[in-house]
Design a protein around this motif. Structure first.
Motif, short mmCIF file in Angstrom:
data_model
loop_
_atom_site.label_atom_id
_atom_site.label_comp_id
_atom_site.label_asym_id
_atom_site.label_seq_id
_atom_site.Cartn_x
_atom_site.Cartn_y
_atom_site.Cartn_z
N VAL A 502 0.84 -1.20 0.00
CA VAL A 502 0.00 0.00 0.00
C VAL A 502 0.88 1.25 0.00
CG1 VAL A 502 -1.69 1.33 1.31
CG2 VAL A 502 -1.94 -1.15 1.11
N VAL A 503 1.91 1.25 0.85
CA VAL A 503 2.83 2.40 0.89
C VAL A 503 3.47 2.59 -0.48
CG1 VAL A 503 4.99 3.26 1.87
CG2 VAL A 503 3.26 2.23 3.36
N ASP A 504 3.91 1.51 -1.09
CA ASP A 504 4.60 1.58 -2.38
C ASP A 504 3.69 2.13 -3.47
OD1 ASP A 504 6.67 1.26 -4.20
OD2 ASP A 504 6.13 -0.81 -4.65
N VAL A 505 2.39 1.76 -3.42
CA VAL A 505 1.45 2.21 -4.45
C VAL A 505 1.04 3.67 -4.23
CG1 VAL A 505 -0.90 1.90 -5.31
CG2 VAL A 505 0.57 -0.09 -4.99
N LEU A 506 0.87 4.06 -2.99
CA LEU A 506 0.30 5.38 -2.71
C LEU A 506 1.32 6.51 -2.67
CD1 LEU A 506 -2.35 4.61 0.07
CD2 LEU A 506 -2.70 4.89 -2.39
N MET A 507 2.54 6.25 -2.24
CA MET A 507 3.43 7.37 -1.93
C MET A 507 4.90 7.05 -2.16
SD MET A 507 3.51 7.13 2.26
CE MET A 507 1.81 7.61 2.43
N THR A 508 5.68 8.11 -2.17
CA THR A 508 7.15 8.01 -2.12
C THR A 508 7.59 8.68 -0.83
OG1 THR A 508 7.39 8.06 -4.52
CG2 THR A 508 9.32 8.62 -3.20
N VAL A 509 8.33 7.96 0.00
CA VAL A 509 8.79 8.48 1.29
C VAL A 509 10.28 8.76 1.22
CG1 VAL A 509 8.98 8.02 3.77
CG2 VAL A 509 7.00 7.16 2.49
N THR A 510 10.66 9.99 1.51
CA THR A 510 12.07 10.39 1.47
C THR A 510 12.51 10.84 2.85
OG1 THR A 510 11.79 11.15 -0.82
CG2 THR A 510 13.75 11.90 0.36
N LEU A 511 13.61 10.26 3.32
CA LEU A 511 14.13 10.59 4.65
C LEU A 511 15.27 11.60 4.54
CD1 LEU A 511 14.29 7.01 6.26
CD2 LEU A 511 12.36 8.58 6.09
N HIS A 512 15.09 12.72 5.24
CA HIS A 512 16.13 13.75 5.27
C HIS A 512 16.88 13.66 6.59
CE1 HIS A 512 14.62 15.64 1.61
NE2 HIS A 512 13.39 15.52 2.10
N ARG A 513 18.02 14.29 6.63
CA ARG A 513 18.81 14.29 7.86
C ARG A 513 18.06 15.05 8.95
NH1 ARG A 513 24.51 15.94 4.96
NH2 ARG A 513 25.11 13.83 4.27
N ALA A 514 18.16 14.51 10.17
CA ALA A 514 17.54 15.20 11.30
C ALA A 514 18.33 16.47 11.62
CB ALA A 514 17.51 14.28 12.51
N GLN A 515 17.61 17.51 12.03
CA GLN A 515 18.27 18.78 12.34
C GLN A 515 19.07 18.65 13.63
OE1 GLN A 515 15.59 22.07 12.40
NE2 GLN A 515 17.13 23.55 13.07
N GLN A 516 20.35 19.02 13.58
CA GLN A 516 21.19 18.90 14.75
C GLN A 516 20.72 19.84 15.85
OE1 GLN A 516 25.27 19.46 13.68
NE2 GLN A 516 25.41 17.55 12.52
N GLY A 517 20.74 19.33 17.09
CA GLY A 517 20.34 20.13 18.23
C GLY A 517 18.86 20.09 18.51
N ARG A 518 18.07 19.52 17.59
CA ARG A 518 16.63 19.46 17.80
C ARG A 518 16.28 18.12 18.44
NH1 ARG A 518 12.23 22.16 15.42
NH2 ARG A 518 10.28 20.99 15.58
N LYS A 519 15.57 18.17 19.55
CA LYS A 519 15.17 16.96 20.24
C LYS A 519 13.79 16.51 19.76
CE LYS A 519 17.77 17.92 24.48
NZ LYS A 519 17.70 18.04 25.97
N GLY A 520 13.58 15.16 19.84
CA GLY A 520 12.29 14.62 19.45
C GLY A 520 12.19 14.42 17.94
N PHE A 521 11.08 13.84 17.52
CA PHE A 521 10.86 13.53 16.10
C PHE A 521 10.25 14.73 15.39
CE2 PHE A 521 7.82 11.97 12.87
CZ PHE A 521 8.74 11.46 11.96
N ASP A 522 10.81 15.05 14.25
CA ASP A 522 10.33 16.18 13.44
C ASP A 522 9.70 15.62 12.17
OD1 ASP A 522 9.77 18.47 12.11
OD2 ASP A 522 11.86 19.12 11.88
N PRO A 523 8.36 15.67 12.04
CA PRO A 523 7.70 15.14 10.83
C PRO A 523 8.18 15.80 9.55
CG PRO A 523 6.10 15.57 12.57
CD PRO A 523 7.39 16.18 13.01
N ARG A 524 8.68 17.04 9.66
CA ARG A 524 9.13 17.75 8.45
C ARG A 524 10.37 17.08 7.84
NH1 ARG A 524 9.58 23.68 10.85
NH2 ARG A 524 10.58 22.39 12.47
N SER A 525 11.07 16.24 8.61
CA SER A 525 12.25 15.56 8.07
C SER A 525 11.88 14.32 7.26
CB SER A 525 13.19 15.16 9.22
OG SER A 525 12.56 14.20 10.06
N VAL A 526 10.58 13.97 7.24
CA VAL A 526 10.08 12.84 6.43
C VAL A 526 9.19 13.41 5.35
CG1 VAL A 526 8.82 10.68 6.43
CG2 VAL A 526 10.20 11.30 8.43
N GLU A 527 9.69 13.41 4.13
CA GLU A 527 8.94 13.99 3.01
C GLU A 527 8.10 12.91 2.33
OE1 GLU A 527 9.82 16.03 -1.38
OE2 GLU A 527 11.46 15.64 0.05
N ILE A 528 6.79 13.16 2.25
CA ILE A 528 5.86 12.21 1.62
C ILE A 528 5.28 12.85 0.36
CG2 ILE A 528 3.65 11.01 1.86
CD1 ILE A 528 4.29 10.61 4.80
#
Length: 533
Positions: A502-528
C-alpha cells in the motif's frame, strides 16, 4: 564343498558388491534384493571377503551428469585401496558409459582389480572378458540413446496433443487430468492470496493450518507428498489382496508426516505451474540443464514460458483438462514472481521485516534505505534515522489518507487493461521466432539472419516483461483492502507485506537528515509525495 579362494597361497580378495536399478517403480526394493542374493552367493563361492555393499536405487547410469552416491562412494573407496574385487549383477548395472568402463578395465589390467558379474556374462580378469565388456557397453549405450529418443518423441507428441502428462499428479488434478474439487479449491485460494499480496511463507503457513493466517482464506491441507504416498499404498493394498504373501509388494515409506509444515518452495511450484491456467507443458532436457547452471535464479524466473508447448504458429497449446485458475490471474502471478526485486532474495523469503526497508529513499543520494539495528540507513551513509518513529508516522499518514472518500483516486485502476495487449504482443513475437526458425530449416535464410531475428524478438520480449511487472506492481487488484468498507482499518490490521505494498502504491517516502540540536521527532524531516493517477 567348502568355498575356496582363487589361490590358497594368497589371501582372499577383499570384495565389494555394487547394486543398481534405474527405476524401481514399485519402490519395494525386491529387484535390488534379487541382485544382492546372487552377488553374495558369487562372493562366497570365490572365497572372497565381503567388505562393503553399495546401493543406488532408482538411479540412472545412462546420464553421466546424474548423481550416484553409492557409485561415487565406491570409486572413492577403491582409490583409497579398500578393496581389490568388485561384483555386480551385470556390467550395465555398473555403468552404461564406455568411458567409465575403460577406467575400470584400466584398474583390472594395471592394478589387478577383479571385476566379475553374477550373471556370468563378463569377467574383466580375462582378455576375452574385457573385449566382451567393451562391446556390451557400446551396445547398451546405443540402446539407451534409442530408448531415450523414443520416450522424448512420445512425451512431446502427447504434450502437443494437449493430453495430461504422465507421472506425479499435481495438487488439484487426478492422473487422468480430471479436477479434484477440494484440492482445486485450495489451489485457487493460494493464487488469490498471493495475488492479494500475501507472501509465499504466509501461504505455506496457512496451508499448514496456522490460525494466524486464517485471514488469507487458504484451507489447511495435509502435505501433498504424504497424500501421494497414501494413494500409492492404497492401490498396493488392493493389489496385494489377490497375491500370495511371498508375492505381495511392500508399502512405500512416507518421507514426511501428514501434518508437517508446507515449504514455501512448494507454494512457488503451485504458482508457477502453467497447467493450472490450462496450458499444455513439456520440460525439455536442455531446460533442465540450464536450471542447474550458476544463473539458476534467472533461469527459473523465465522457464515457465519455455515449458508451455506451442503449435507451429507459436501459439500456446491448450490442454484437454479444465483450468483451475483464470488465465489473467495466472499471468499476473507470473509477473509478480518475475519481479527482479523478489528474485534477489535467494533464500526464498521475499518478505521484508520492516515497513520502509527498500521503500524509503535517502534525501541526499536518492537510494533506498536499509534496516540497520534500530535504524534506517542509506547504503552510502548519508542518512541514519530511528526506524520506529518514522514507521509510526508513515502508517498514521497512510491510514488518514485511506479514511478519505477519494482514497482510490490515488491509484491508477486502468493499468491492467494494458496487460492483455502486452501478452498478445509477446505471443506475436514468439510466432515470429518460430517462423524464422522454420525458414532457416527450409534453407530460406542464413544462420546469421536467424540470430538477428531471434535477438530482436527476445530483446522486445524482455522489455515487455519489464513493463508487465511494473503494471502489476501498481495494480489495485493486488491491494484488495482499498475496496473494503474501511480501508484505513484494513490497512492497520493487515500483515506487513500488504502494508508495504500500500505504501509503495500510494506514496514516495524520502528521509532527510535530522536537524542537529533538535530533540524529538520532526515530521518535516520525512517527506511524503503522493503518487498521481
Amino acid at each position: 564343498m567348502p568355498p575356496t579362494s582363487e589361490n590358497a597361497a594368497t589371501p582372499a580378495r577383499r570384495a565389494v558388491i555394487y547394486l543398481r536399478i534405474s527405476l524401481d517403480r514399485e519402490l519395494d526394493g525386491l529387484a535390488i534384493e534379487r541382485q544382492r542374493t546372487a552377488c553374495e552367493k558369487l562372493v562366497a563361492e570365490r572365497g572372497w571377503s565381503l567388505v562393503e555393499t553399495y546401493v543406488d536405487q532408482s538411479r540412472s547410469a545412462y546420464d553421466k551428469r546424474a548423481k550416484r552416491p553409492g557409485y561415487d562412494a565406491m570409486v572413492a573407496d577403491y582409490a583409497a585401496g579398500r578393496f581389490d574385487a568388485l561384483v555386480c549383477w551385470d556390467l550395465d548395472r555398473l555403468t552404461r558409459q564406455p568411458r567409465q568402463l575403460e577406467d575400470w578395465i584400466d584398474a583390472a589390467e594395471e592394478r589387478g582389480l577383479a571385476i566379475v558379474t553374477a550373471s556370468g556374462e563378463a569377467d574383466l580378469t580375462t582378455q576375452s572378458g574385457r573385449l566382451f565388456a567393451r562391446i556390451k557397453a557400446s551396445v547398451a549405450r546405443g540402446e539407451s540413446e534409442q530408448k531415450s529418443a523414443r520416450q522424448k518423441l512420445a512425451q512431446t507428441q502427447r504434450a502437443r496433443q494437449g493430453r495430461p502428462p504422465k507421472g506425479i499428479r499435481p495438487l488439484g488434478y487426478a492422473i487422468d487430468g480430471s479436477v479434484i474439487p477440494d484440492e482445486a479449491e485450495a489451489v485457487r485460494a493460494v493464487y488469490t492470496a498471493f495475488d492479494s499480496g500475501a507472501t509465499l511463507r504466509a501461504i505455506a503457513r496457512a496451508l499448514s493450518g496456522d490460525p494466524e493466517q486464517a485471514h488469507l482464506a487458504v484451507p489447511a491441507r495435509p502435505r501433498h507428498t504424504w497424500v501421494l504416498v497414501e494413494e500409492a499404498n492404497a492401490r498396493r493394498r488392493e493389489q496385494n489382496r489377490s497375491l500370495p504373501p511371498q508375492q505381495q509388494k511392500r508399502l512405500r515409506e512416507h518421507r514426511c508426516g501428514r501434518d508437517d509444515p508446507w515449504p514455501a518452495s512448494t507454494v512457488t511450484e503451485i504458482l508457477r505451474n502453467p497447467r493450472y491456467a490450462g496450458y499444455s507443458t513439456y520440460t525439455p532436457t536442455d531446460l533442465r540443464r540450464r536450471r542447474a547452471t550458476k544463473n539458476r535464479d534467472t533461469s527459473r524466473r523465465r522457464s515457465w514460458r519455455e515449458i508451455i508447448v506451442r503449435d507451429d504458429d507459436g501459439k500456446p497449446v491448450l490442454g484437454q483438462w479444465e483450468p483451475i485458475v483464470d488465465e489473467q490471474l495466472w499471468l499476473r502471478v507470473q509477473a509478480a514472481l518475475d519481479d527482479p526485486s523478489r528474485a534477489a532474495n535467494v533464500g526464498g523469503d521475499v518478505s521484508r521485516r520492516h515497513l520502509g526497508s527498500g521503500l524509503y529513499l535517502c534525501g541526499v543520494c536518492g537510494r533506498p534505505v536499509r534496516s540497520y539495528s534500530r535504524a534506517y540507513r542509506c547504503p552510502e551513509g548519508c542518512v541514519t534515522r530511528t526506524r520506529s518513529r518514522i514507521d509510526d508516522y508513515v502508517a498514521q499518514v497512510v491510514a488518514a489518507r485511506l479514511s478519505q472518500p477519494d482514497a482510490l483516486s490515488s491509484v491508477d485502476a486502468d493499468q491492467p487493461v494494458r496487460l492483455p495487449e502486452i501478452e498478445a504482443e509477446i505471443e506475436a513475437l514468439h510466432s515470429r521466432i518460430a517462423a524464422a526458425e522454420a525458414d532457416y530449416a527450409e534453407g530460406l535464410i542464413e544462420a546469421l539472419d536467424l540470430k538477428r531475428a531471434r535477438d530482436a524478438a527476445r530483446s522486445r520480449i524482455d522489455a515487455l516483461e519489464i513493463e508487465r511487472v511494473r503494471l502489476v506492481r501498481g495494480h489495485t487488484g493486488r491491494l484488495p483492502i482499498l475496496g473494503t468498507a474501511d480501508p484505513a482499518a484494513a490497512f492497520t490490521d493487515a500483515d506487513l507485506e500488504t502494508r508495504r505494498r500500500v505504501v509503495d502504491v500510494l506514496m514516495t517516502v524520502t528521509l532527510h537528515r535530522a536537524q542537529q540540536g533538535r530533540k524529538g521527532f520532526d515530521p518535516r524531516s520525512v517527506e511524503i509525495t503522493w503518487k498521481k493517477s
